[in-house]
Design an enzyme around this catalytic site. Structure first.
Site, PDB file in Angstrom:
ATOM      1  N   HIS A   1       0.823  -1.220   0.000  1.00 13.39           N
ATOM      2  CA  HIS A   1       0.000   0.000   0.000  1.00 13.39           C
ATOM      3  C   HIS A   1       0.848   1.256   0.000  1.00 13.39           C
ATOM      4  O   HIS A   1       0.397   2.305   0.448  1.00 13.39           O
ATOM      5  CB  HIS A   1      -0.897   0.023   1.241  1.00 13.39           C
ATOM      6  CG  HIS A   1      -1.872  -1.094   1.301  1.00 13.39           C
ATOM      7  ND1 HIS A   1      -3.198  -0.965   0.932  1.00 13.39           N
ATOM      8  CD2 HIS A   1      -1.718  -2.382   1.669  1.00 13.39           C
ATOM      9  CE1 HIS A   1      -3.811  -2.111   1.103  1.00 13.39           C
ATOM     10  NE2 HIS A   1      -2.936  -3.005   1.547  1.00 13.39           N
TER      11      HIS A   1
ATOM     12  N   LYS B   1      -7.831  14.061   5.439  1.00 17.44           N
ATOM     13  CA  LYS B   1      -6.984  12.868   5.327  1.00 17.44           C
ATOM     14  C   LYS B   1      -5.838  13.021   6.321  1.00 17.44           C
ATOM     15  O   LYS B   1      -5.672  14.105   6.896  1.00 17.44           O
ATOM     16  CB  LYS B   1      -6.453  12.686   3.905  1.00 17.44           C
ATOM     17  CG  LYS B   1      -5.853  13.939   3.251  1.00 17.44           C
ATOM     18  CD  LYS B   1      -5.489  13.687   1.805  1.00 17.44           C
ATOM     19  CE  LYS B   1      -6.627  13.931   0.835  1.00 17.44           C
ATOM     20  NZ  LYS B   1      -6.779  12.927  -0.183  1.00 17.44           N
ATOM     21  N   ARG B   2      -5.048  11.959   6.530  1.00 17.54           N
ATOM     22  CA  ARG B   2      -3.888  12.093   7.399  1.00 17.54           C
ATOM     23  C   ARG B   2      -2.992  13.221   6.890  1.00 17.54           C
ATOM     24  O   ARG B   2      -2.900  13.458   5.679  1.00 17.54           O
ATOM     25  CB  ARG B   2      -3.082  10.782   7.423  1.00 17.54           C
ATOM     26  CG  ARG B   2      -3.653   9.721   8.317  1.00 17.54           C
ATOM     27  CD  ARG B   2      -3.646  10.121   9.779  1.00 17.54           C
ATOM     28  NE  ARG B   2      -2.338  10.025  10.378  1.00 17.54           N
ATOM     29  CZ  ARG B   2      -1.994   9.128  11.299  1.00 17.54           C
ATOM     30  NH1 ARG B   2      -2.877   8.240  11.737  1.00 17.54           N
ATOM     31  NH2 ARG B   2      -0.780   9.116  11.808  1.00 17.54           N
TER      32      ARG B   2
ATOM     33  N   LYS C   1       0.942  14.655   0.805  1.00 20.74           N
ATOM     34  CA  LYS C   1      -0.480  14.912   0.511  1.00 20.74           C
ATOM     35  C   LYS C   1      -0.748  16.410   0.320  1.00 20.74           C
ATOM     36  O   LYS C   1      -1.817  16.812  -0.096  1.00 20.74           O
ATOM     37  CB  LYS C   1      -1.365  14.347   1.620  1.00 20.74           C
ATOM     38  CG  LYS C   1      -1.364  12.806   1.682  1.00 20.74           C
ATOM     39  CD  LYS C   1      -2.266  12.293   2.787  1.00 20.74           C
ATOM     40  CE  LYS C   1      -2.129  10.804   3.044  1.00 20.74           C
ATOM     41  NZ  LYS C   1      -2.888   9.959   2.120  1.00 20.74           N
TER      42      LYS C   1
ATOM     43  N   THR D   1      -8.464   6.603  -1.267  1.00 21.15           N
ATOM     44  CA  THR D   1      -9.835   6.081  -1.272  1.00 21.15           C
ATOM     45  C   THR D   1     -10.835   7.178  -0.914  1.00 21.15           C
ATOM     46  O   THR D   1     -12.010   7.070  -1.236  1.00 21.15           O
ATOM     47  CB  THR D   1      -9.986   4.913  -0.274  1.00 21.15           C
ATOM     48  OG1 THR D   1      -9.313   5.274   0.933  1.00 21.15           O
ATOM     49  CG2 THR D   1      -9.384   3.638  -0.824  1.00 21.15           C
TER      50      THR D   1
ATOM     51  N   LYS E   1     -14.949   8.166  -2.134  1.00 23.94           N
ATOM     52  CA  LYS E   1     -16.093   8.449  -1.260  1.00 23.94           C
ATOM     53  C   LYS E   1     -16.746   9.774  -1.674  1.00 23.94           C
ATOM     54  O   LYS E   1     -17.974   9.890  -1.736  1.00 23.94           O
ATOM     55  CB  LYS E   1     -15.648   8.498   0.211  1.00 23.94           C
ATOM     56  CG  LYS E   1     -15.128   7.160   0.703  1.00 23.94           C
ATOM     57  CD  LYS E   1     -14.381   7.261   2.021  1.00 23.94           C
ATOM     58  CE  LYS E   1     -13.584   5.972   2.251  1.00 23.94           C
ATOM     59  NZ  LYS E   1     -12.589   6.076   3.319  1.00 23.94           N
TER      60      LYS E   1
END
Ligand code: OAK
Length: 739
Positions: free
Chosen positions: A283, A475-476, A481, A586, A590
């Site tokens: 992952h 998100k984290r 990111k 992911t 959503k």
């Protein structure tokens, strides 16, 4: 897993009866459901993916079990004080957990430490592990009901308890105090989830958790197999084990140990079995994210496993030499054992060598694995490499969390069948221009925004206007990111509004920017990003020049339940990792299902989303994956726009306060240090944001794009992912409950 009540009553098809019954007792279903706390037994994307997959496995009647640890403390609760993150323990079991069933009779001993000795056996020698410590693993079963089926599968979580066997010895030898202290020590194995989302620190307790998990789960699986089989040659026919990243990869050595040392199979036969039962999903993208266990640590905690890993490596390297010759550089890269300053076991190499399939979690991730991360292995075993693009369950992410949208979809499709057969969502495409649908669609979206606005006000006191565009990044917190890019974009927007003629401000599209996410407690830069977000929010939200044109909200303690509230209320969501860094993602799926438009880079699974809904229905920007390495080489010579330098300067100069504290954050963006290319991507990021503003003004267009997003989301259901695993990797078929 998040909450269980609403998901369970919906999957069981009893939501309305349940709500009626509660009413008779004087309770409101929605109010009651919100009282439940989240089960937060993982860090982020990887664990939540498993939760979605469990829902799909149950719904599609696959015979599967999920295993995990029953941590006493789940992921920490994030508390924001003066804009800084503080971590508080999540003692989620305080008032008991009504969903779990303690299986007092399903317990297994798990052993650690000790020595390995040679013993005479059948005229030869064999190894015997004499452990130095033993704890008991107790099973707690958490039922996972499928939707529209009587099948319910099990998530079996292990709790560590002291072993009475060992204790008796201590009591008998009179060491009472030590016996009691040891009892406590045993329980620490399953006491706390490590909150670092990625970095592997080589901590003994972490390795102990991994082995505890692996040993208990395998004993359970083997016990079940032996109930009805006497010959291990049938094992691969009946059992498929999916390694969810490298964290459980000690299972490979453990199966070998059980088969050879306890079941007395010869090594070759055991190896043949092992190679047929394991498959591995990775992952991550970064090679430095891969786990390496120091040999010293493994030798002390699991001496027999280290020997087994050495033996596996010896056989494998001998075979490898026959195939690739004496290319020592390559042999050393591919070895399971790394001979560096700290001699270590490369868990990913172990997993690849022993697995029949190595999966990526999106197509581009798989390409990166083949061409970069595991290139040597791909060249040797191309047939092992595959991918199953991630997916999320539409049951939790539409039906449970967005009931109004769910009802609207069923009304317009004329069926609820999409809840189990998600491809039917594509039927919305032909209605995408229907003005009646548009009106109802907008109404639903507005209701969800109102719900979110109420939450924001209750939580932060900030009043936001529901006619503004709700722009979300949850998100984290990770540098790759790029939450920092988002914040710098917000600063730029703020600066533009401030410098505008008052009369021009009427042209500004109002925005509510929402950011949420946890930083690993030891990840300093990520914590500074949270503080910066809060400092910028403080300034903007209290500036009368700006008013409703721009608000910034940091939502504390982001978790599954917060996501269920925020996602349905988002107009725009950001998935803006530097291309080539997000294995899949992911969250994007959503949001897509809920009709939220994406502002994104071409990274991870977004690449496949683009193929499904078309680039006209989203806002794309940024350097492409193949461009990134060359851009990095340029270092300080890389051109960045003036606006970027100027927003960084505002932070540096203390415009938002805390000048010294933010200095190191700014240093990461300038002087050739901008590894994640925020500066390079800034211009195109602003352009994508401007395109989003323009589209939002045209509500007709926006609504069409929103409907097409939901309509095109079918491929990103975990039902599809699980079907691919079942067919291609595990060779299993649905097995419906006969009653
Ligand atoms: C966590 C620890 C070690 C390695 C990977 C992770 C992780 O959370 N990875 C994430 O997995 C998700 C599910 O596959 C992906 O969608 C994310 O892109 C990935 O970062």
């Amino acid at each position: 897993m998040g909450r269980s009540l609403s998901n369970s009553v919906i999957n069981l098809g009893i939501r309305d009866q349940y709500a009626d019954a509660l009413k008779e007792l004087g309770f409101e279903y929605e109010v009651l459901a919100e009282q439940e706390g989240d089960a937060a037994l993982g860090n982020g994307g990887l664990a939540r993916l498993s939760a979605c997959q469990m829902d799909s496995l149950a719904t599609m009647d696959y015979p599967a079990w999920g295993y995990g640890l029953r941590y006493q403390y789940g992921l920490f609760r994030q508390v924001i004080l003066d804009g800084y993150q503080h971590e508080h323990p999540d003692y989620w079991l305080n008032f008991g957990n009504p969903w779990e069933i303690e299986r007092v009779h399903v317990t297994y001993p798990v052993k650690f430490y000790g020595t390995v000795e040679d013993e005479n056996f059948n005229g030869g020698k064999r190894k015997v592990w004499l452990p130095g410590e033993m704890v008991e693993a107790v099973a707690y079963d958490n039922p996972i009901p499928g939707h529209g089926t009587r099948n319910t599968i099990t998530l079996r979580l292990w709790a560590a308890k002291p072993s009475d066997q060992i204790d008796m010895e201590s009591y008998n030898t009179g060491d009472y105090i030590n016996a009691v202290v040891n009892r406590q020590r045993a329980e620490t194995i399953s006491s706390v989830l490590y909150p670092d989302d990625r970095s592997y620190q080589g901590k003994e307790l972490r390795l102990k958790q991994q082995y505890f998990f692996v040993s208990a789960s395998l004993q359970d699986i083997i016990r079940r197999f032996k109930d009805s089989h006497s010959n291990f040659d049938d094992f691969p026919e009946k059992v498929a084990l999916q390694l969810n990243d490298t964290h459980p990869s000690l299972a490979i050595a453990e199966v070998m140990r059980v088969l050879v040392d306890e079941e007395h199979l010869d090594w070759k036969r055991a190896w043949g079995i092992v190679c047929k039962i394991f498959s591995f999903t990775t992952h991550t993208v970064l090679p430095e994210g891969l786990e390496k266990v120091p040999v010293d640590l493994l030798e002390s905690l699991l001496p027999r496993h280290l020997q087994i890993i050495y033996d596996i490596n010896f056989d494998y390297i001998e075979e490898l030499k026959k195939k690739i010759g004496l290319d020592y550089d390559r042999l050393s890269r591919m070895s399971i054992v790394e001979d560096g300053a700290v001699k270590s076991i490369r868990m990913a190499n172990l997993a690849i060598v022993c697995s029949h399939t190595v999966n990526g979690v999106s197509r581009v991730h798989s390409e990166l694995l083949k061409t970069r991360v595991f290139k040597d292995f791909y060249e040797l075993w191309p047939h092992k490499f595959d991918y199953k693009t991630n997916g999320v369950t539409q049951r939790r992410w539409i039906v449970v969390s967005n009931p109004s949208l769910s009802a609207l979809i069923s009304k317009w499709l004329g069926t609820e069948a999409w809840i189990r057969d998600v491809d039917l969502l594509a039927g919305l495409q032909e209605q995408a221009a229907n003005v009646d649908l548009h009106e109802e669609w907008r109404m639903v979206r507005k209701l969800n925004k109102m719900r979110l606005a109420e939450y924001i006000e209750a939580m932060s006191g900030i009043k936001v206007s529901v006619s503004a565009m709700f722009d979300v990044q949850i998100k984290r917190i990770h540098e790759y990111k790029r939450q920092l890019l988002n914040i710098l974009g917000i600063i730029h927007r703020y600066d533009c509004i401030k410098n505008m003629e008052k009369s021009d401000r009427t042209k500004v599209v109002p925005r509510v920017c929402i950011i949420g996410g946890k930083a690993a407690p030891g990840y300093e830069i990520a914590k500074k990003i949270i503080k910066l977000c809060n400092a910028v929010a403080e300034k903007i939200n209290n500036d009368p020049d700006v008013g409703d044109l721009l608000k910034l909200v940091f939502i504390p303690d982001y978790n599954v339940s917060v996501a269920e509230l925020v996602i349905p209320g988002a107009d725009l969501s950001q998935h803006i990792s530097t291309a080539g860094h997000e294995a899949s993602g992911t969250g994007n799926m959503k949001f897509l299902m809920n009709g939220c438009l994406l502002l994104a880079t071409e990274d991870g699974s977004t690449v496949e989303i683009i193929e499904e809904i078309g680039e006209d229905n989203m806002f794309l920007f940024g350097a492409k994956m193949h461009e990134v390495p060359a851009l990095r080489v340029k270092g300080p010579a890389l051109k960045v726009p003036l606006q970027f330098a100027s927003v960084v300067r505002m932070v540096r100069d203390g415009y938002f306060g805390f000048q010294d504290y933010f200095e190191s954050l700014c240093d990461k963006l300038e002087g050739g240090n901008d590894f994640y290319l925020l500066g390079y991507d800034f211009q195109s990021y602003l352009e994508a944001q401007a395109a989003a503003d323009k589209a939002f003004v045209d509500q007709e267009k926006w609504t069409r794009m929103s409907i097409l997003s939901t309509a095109g989301s079918g491929r990103f259901s975990s039902d599809r992912t699980i079907e691919e695993y079942a067919e291609k990797t595990w060779g299993i078929e649905p097995c419906k409950c006969p009653f």
